[in-house]
Design a protein around this motif. Structure first.
Motif, PDB file in Angstrom:
ATOM      1  N   ILE A 508       0.834  -1.207   0.000  1.00 60.62           N
ATOM      2  CA  ILE A 508       0.000   0.000   0.000  1.00 60.62           C
ATOM      3  C   ILE A 508       0.866   1.254   0.000  1.00 60.62           C
ATOM      4  N   ASN A 509       1.913   1.259   0.802  1.00 59.99           N
ATOM      5  CA  ASN A 509       2.802   2.416   0.868  1.00 59.99           C
ATOM      6  C   ASN A 509       3.496   2.650  -0.470  1.00 59.99           C
ATOM      7  N   ALA A 510       3.951   1.566  -1.101  1.00 65.03           N
ATOM      8  CA  ALA A 510       4.635   1.687  -2.387  1.00 65.03           C
ATOM      9  C   ALA A 510       3.694   2.224  -3.453  1.00 65.03           C
ATOM     10  N   HIS A 511       2.472   1.688  -3.504  1.00 62.17           N
ATOM     11  CA  HIS A 511       1.498   2.160  -4.494  1.00 62.17           C
ATOM     12  C   HIS A 511       1.151   3.629  -4.262  1.00 62.17           C
ATOM     13  N   SER A 512       1.081   4.026  -3.020  1.00 60.02           N
ATOM     14  CA  SER A 512       0.774   5.423  -2.706  1.00 60.02           C
ATOM     15  C   SER A 512       1.866   6.350  -3.220  1.00 60.02           C
ATOM     16  N   ARG A 513       3.137   5.971  -3.010  1.00 63.51           N
ATOM     17  CA  ARG A 513       4.251   6.787  -3.491  1.00 63.51           C
ATOM     18  C   ARG A 513       4.244   6.869  -5.016  1.00 63.51           C
ATOM     19  N   VAL A 514       3.962   5.732  -5.665  1.00 63.26           N
ATOM     20  CA  VAL A 514       3.934   5.719  -7.135  1.00 63.26           C
ATOM     21  C   VAL A 514       2.791   6.586  -7.650  1.00 63.26           C
ATOM     22  N   GLN A 515       1.651   6.538  -6.983  1.00 63.69           N
ATOM     23  CA  GLN A 515       0.519   7.369  -7.396  1.00 63.69           C
ATOM     24  C   GLN A 515       0.874   8.852  -7.382  1.00 63.69           C
ATOM     25  N   MET A 516       1.600   9.284  -6.362  1.00 63.93           N
ATOM     26  CA  MET A 516       1.966  10.692  -6.252  1.00 63.93           C
ATOM     27  C   MET A 516       2.875  11.108  -7.409  1.00 63.93           C
ATOM     28  N   ALA A 517       3.892  10.289  -7.690  1.00 63.48           N
ATOM     29  CA  ALA A 517       4.802  10.612  -8.799  1.00 63.48           C
ATOM     30  C   ALA A 517       4.085  10.500 -10.138  1.00 63.48           C
ATOM     31  N   LEU A 518       3.176   9.517 -10.235  1.00 64.14           N
ATOM     32  CA  LEU A 518       2.446   9.321 -11.489  1.00 64.14           C
ATOM     33  C   LEU A 518       1.514  10.495 -11.770  1.00 64.14           C
ATOM     34  N   GLY A 519       0.964  11.092 -10.710  1.00 68.11           N
ATOM     35  CA  GLY A 519       0.132  12.278 -10.903  1.00 68.11           C
ATOM     36  C   GLY A 519       0.913  13.405 -11.560  1.00 68.11           C
ATOM     37  N   GLU A 520       2.158  13.566 -11.144  1.00 64.95           N
ATOM     38  CA  GLU A 520       3.019  14.580 -11.762  1.00 64.95           C
ATOM     39  C   GLU A 520       3.304  14.231 -13.217  1.00 64.95           C
ATOM     40  N   ALA A 521       3.524  12.931 -13.501  1.00 65.65           N
ATOM     41  CA  ALA A 521       3.785  12.496 -14.881  1.00 65.65           C
ATOM     42  C   ALA A 521       2.556  12.703 -15.760  1.00 65.65           C
ATOM     43  N   LYS A 522       1.360  12.466 -15.196  1.00 67.75           N
ATOM     44  CA  LYS A 522       0.123  12.697 -15.966  1.00 67.75           C
ATOM     45  C   LYS A 522      -0.016  14.158 -16.347  1.00 67.75           C
ATOM     46  N   ASN A 523       0.259  15.044 -15.403  1.00 69.15           N
ATOM     47  CA  ASN A 523       0.190  16.476 -15.695  1.00 69.15           C
ATOM     48  C   ASN A 523       1.194  16.853 -16.780  1.00 69.15           C
ATOM     49  N   LYS A 524       2.354  16.250 -16.712  1.00 69.01           N
ATOM     50  CA  LYS A 524       3.388  16.505 -17.715  1.00 69.01           C
ATOM     51  C   LYS A 524       2.923  16.062 -19.096  1.00 69.01           C
ATOM     52  N   ALA A 525       2.282  14.884 -19.164  1.00 71.31           N
ATOM     53  CA  ALA A 525       1.791  14.372 -20.442  1.00 71.31           C
ATOM     54  C   ALA A 525       0.661  15.236 -20.986  1.00 71.31           C
ATOM     55  N   LYS A 526      -0.254  15.675 -20.106  1.00 74.44           N
ATOM     56  CA  LYS A 526      -1.369  16.529 -20.544  1.00 74.44           C
ATOM     57  C   LYS A 526      -0.869  17.881 -21.045  1.00 74.44           C
ATOM     58  N   LYS A 527       0.091  18.441 -20.347  1.00 77.82           N
ATOM     59  CA  LYS A 527       0.655  19.727 -20.760  1.00 77.82           C
ATOM     60  C   LYS A 527       1.319  19.592 -22.125  1.00 77.82           C
ATOM     61  N   GLU A 528       2.046  18.506 -22.306  1.00 77.69           N
ATOM     62  CA  GLU A 528       2.706  18.255 -23.593  1.00 77.69           C
ATOM     63  C   GLU A 528       1.684  18.130 -24.714  1.00 77.69           C
ATOM     64  N   PHE A 529       0.585  17.403 -24.441  1.00 78.99           N
ATOM     65  CA  PHE A 529      -0.455  17.212 -25.450  1.00 78.99           C
ATOM     66  C   PHE A 529      -1.109  18.554 -25.812  1.00 78.99           C
ATOM     67  N   ALA A 530      -1.361  19.379 -24.810  1.00 75.87           N
ATOM     68  CA  ALA A 530      -1.965  20.695 -25.049  1.00 75.87           C
ATOM     69  C   ALA A 530      -1.044  21.565 -25.888  1.00 75.87           C
ATOM     70  N   GLU A 531       0.241  21.522 -25.607  1.00 71.41           N
ATOM     71  CA  GLU A 531       1.197  22.314 -26.378  1.00 71.41           C
ATOM     72  C   GLU A 531       1.269  21.853 -27.828  1.00 71.41           C
ATOM     73  N   VAL A 532       1.146  20.547 -28.051  1.00 70.05           N
ATOM     74  CA  VAL A 532       1.185  20.023 -29.419  1.00 70.05           C
ATOM     75  C   VAL A 532      -0.070  20.440 -30.181  1.00 70.05           C
ATOM     76  N   LEU A 533      -1.226  20.384 -29.529  1.00 67.71           N
ATOM     77  CA  LEU A 533      -2.465  20.847 -30.174  1.00 67.71           C
ATOM     78  C   LEU A 533      -2.337  22.320 -30.561  1.00 67.71           C
ATOM     79  N   GLU A 534      -1.769  23.110 -29.653  1.00 64.60           N
ATOM     80  CA  GLU A 534      -1.617  24.540 -29.935  1.00 64.60           C
ATOM     81  C   GLU A 534      -0.618  24.769 -31.063  1.00 64.60           C
ATOM     82  N   ARG A 535       0.464  24.020 -31.055  1.00 65.87           N
ATOM     83  CA  ARG A 535       1.498  24.182 -32.072  1.00 65.87           C
ATOM     84  C   ARG A 535       0.982  23.817 -33.465  1.00 65.87           C
ATOM     85  N   THR A 536       0.191  22.741 -33.532  1.00 67.65           N
ATOM     86  CA  THR A 536      -0.311  22.282 -34.828  1.00 67.65           C
ATOM     87  C   THR A 536      -1.583  23.001 -35.250  1.00 67.65           C
ATOM     88  N   GLY A 537      -2.282  23.610 -34.298  1.00 67.05           N
ATOM     89  CA  GLY A 537      -3.529  24.278 -34.611  1.00 67.05           C
ATOM     90  C   GLY A 537      -4.686  23.340 -34.849  1.00 67.05           C
TER      91      GLY A 537
END
Length: 603
Positions: A508-537
């Motif tokens: 449980i502790n390990a999964h909790s730590r991974v969830q926290m880091a994964l949340g940051e990775a998800k935000n990173k992926a979403k931001k990247e996707f938004a930037e690509v949509l904006e770049r390509t129009g």
């Protein structure tokens, strides 16, 4: 002063000697009794000491092969299924032990030494648990000892991996299976039991069969992890994977080792063995026995409908070899957990470790060039000795370089046969260049500098949003690596790196730590996707419309190029759509910021 000559005293009579010996025995007996009394009063428990001696291994002979089952395990079920097929194709009776679970961990702690690392308890306890299951099914302990043998890897180095053999034997003895045969294939030096070679023939057919099975297992495993997060119909990838593994198992089981024809044998005389050896290599390099079978698996995977516009963070798995490979309780079922949480898992192939071992030997030859034990390089004017040293060095390195090239070519041939979905093997010299400033590449044990190097490689080259390093509690090489990772992270500010130590508990502790880091990775992926949509129009509606107009793009084998600086599948797919629309003469419509944020909120 007396002048009488010296006369020696007469020797004591036999009776007198016997009396003295009897008195000495009485004295020793009384001393022992008194010592025992004092120890009892002091509460001291006296234990007899026995000098350890390596147990005599009962041989596994060729004559026993037809009635002895070869047990093995420690990899993913995909690798084990293909290895099982390869062993049966070579004429062995083989069985893979099940994936270790928490009960196996507890069994390992019960029968093994204290203070061992996670893989030791899981693998040792798993073997004992499997043998106990055989006993519950009606076999006696002696029948199990006589009819089964366990084959595993071993090593020497600065970690407990070098003690696996002793741990297996201790746990087996404590569990009542004293005398059970353990065949240990060393990381260097081959099979440890010379008597066992008759039963387990470590010849070219064996190595080629096992390597082909491992390589196919690597690539099929990665293909499934690459497709599963984007499947439209849940469970379809697993069904195709099960069918592919059953089919490839039969391919390996039915494959017969290449041999010279009888018509050629009679003309070769004493060169028969050499000719057959060369023929096996040529057949491996030029033959295509596995390619049609892999094409069939590729076509089956290509029937899966996928949606590449799902925004998924890519998580690269690194760490200690066993912990990053197993798919069960040994690493908290981490891969399934990551997929449930919405990530695409980039698994680590066994092929990388094989290439690493070859690379380390090449490096050793370079470091010790011309230096034998207790010797120094000859002076410059001794050209004869210098030339001899140079020739010997280049000859040894050339053989290993050839082995590297052959192995890489064979691996990439499988990647191509399965549609180029899986990644190519990472260049070991590039990994050494990246990792050495932080972790000395000459340091052995575990995966050496690879953990540091892969963190930099996959993060800095835009191949993963996050790197998750999975390792056992107390694993010394990985702990050293974690110490170096702090310097790595400080030099690469955008890196998301998380080390997770595993044990039999703490899921449980390990999964909790991974969830926290994964949340940051998800935000990173979403931001990247938004930037690509904006770049390509482009808008999501435009992307969906293009996909519907090009149904081939819904298939896994459809090639989506990797754009520089873009990591995620969805972002790369949008870049590809924009490029294709440009070629087709379709102009994108600029997307409003509010609309883009609304799209990402849905994602």
């Amino acid at each position: 002063m007396s002048t009488q000559p010296f006369e020696p005293k007469p020797a004591p009579s036999a009776g007198l000697v016997q009396i003295n010996a009897g008195i000495e025995d009485v004295i020793q007996k009384r001393l022992a009794e008194e010592r025992a009394r004092l120890e009892r009063e002091a509460g001291v428990v006296k234990r007899e000491t026995h000098q350890f001696k390596r147990p005599v291994e009962h041989p596994f002979t060729k004559e026993q092969r037809g009635r002895t089952t070869l047990l093995f395990g420690g990899l993913t079920w995909k690798h084990e299924k293909l290895v099982h097929g390869a062993l049966e194709g070579l004429g062995y009776i083989a069985e893979a032990v099940p994936t270790p679970n928490v009960r196996a961990f507890q069994t390992g702690k019960e029968y093994g030494n204290n203070g061992q690392c996670n893989p030791t308890y899981f693998t040792v306890g798993n073997l004992v648990q499997y043998l106990q299951t055989l006993e519950e099914q009606g076999l006696t302990k002696q029948e199990i000892i006589d009819r089964y043998v366990f084959f595993t890897a071993g090593a020497c180095g600065p970690c407990r991996f070098g003690m696996y053999e002793a741990e297996y034997r201790l746990a087996l003895r404590n569990a009542g299976f004293d005398g059970f045969r353990v065949l240990l294939f060393q990381q260097s030096g081959g099979l440890s039991q010379s008597d066992a070679e008759a039963g387990l023939e470590m010849n070219l057919d064996f190595f080629l069969g096992i390597l082909n099975a491992l390589n196919c297992g690597d690539v099929l495993n990665e293909v499934a992890y690459a497709v599963r997060p984007y499947e439209v119909n849940a469970g379809e990838t697993d069904q195709k994977l099960d069918d592919a593994m059953d089919y490839m198992h039969e391919v390996f089981r039915k494959k017969q080792p290449w041999q010279l024809g009888d018509s050629l044998t009679k003309y070769l005389g004493g060169f028969k063995d050499t000719a057959e050896y060369i023929g096996k290599f040529v057949n491996q390099l030029k033959g295509d026995e596995y390619i049609p079978a892999l094409h069939r698996c590729r076509d089956a995977f290509n029937e899966i409908e996928i949606d590449r516009l799902r925004v998924k963070p890519i998580v690269k798995i690194t760490g200690e070899f066993w912990a990053q490979t197993t798919e069960g309780d040994g690493n908290f079922n981490m891969f399934n957990f990551l997929q449930r949480e919405g990530a695409q898992v980039l698994v680590e192939p066994i092929g990388t470790w094989i290439m690493y071992m070859i690379h380390q030997v090449v490096q050793k030859y370079k470091d010790f060039k011309g230096l034998e034990e207790g010797a120094v390089l000859p002076p410059l004017w001794r050209l004869d000795k210098r030339v001899k040293i140079e020739w010997s060095f280049r000859n040894k390195v050339a053989k290993l370089k050839l082995a590297e090239a052959i192995f890489k070519n064979e691996y990439h041939k499988i990647v191509g046969a399965l549609g180029d979905i899986a990644h190519h093997l990472t260049d070991q010299y590039e990994l050494q260049r990246l990792g050495h400033p932080f972790y000395n590449s000459r340091a052995g044990g575990g995966e050496g500098h690879l953990e540091v190097a892969k963190n930099i490689y996959y993060s800095n080259k835009g191949l993963a949003h996050m790197v998750l390093s999975v390792k056992p509690f107390g694993c010394m090489p990985s702990t050293q690596s974690d110490g170096a990772q702090s310097a790595v992270v400080s030099n690469y500010k955008d890196m998301i790196y998380l080390p997770v130590e595993t044990s039999g508990e703490g899921e449980i502790n390990a999964h909790s730590r991974v969830q926290m880091a994964l949340g940051e990775a998800k935000n990173k992926a979403k931001k990247e996707f938004a930037e690509v949509l904006e770049r390509t129009g482009l808008t999501m509606d435009q992307c969906r419309a293009w996909v519907n107009a090009h149904p081939e793009s819904k298939r896994p084998i459809y090639a989506v190029p990797h754009s520089d600086g873009v990591v995620g599948m969805a972002a790369n797919f949008v870049m590809h759509i924009a490029d294709q629309m440009k070629k087709e003469g379709v102009a994108p419509v600029a997307i409003a910021v509010a609309e883009r944020e609304e799209v990402l909120a849905v994602q």
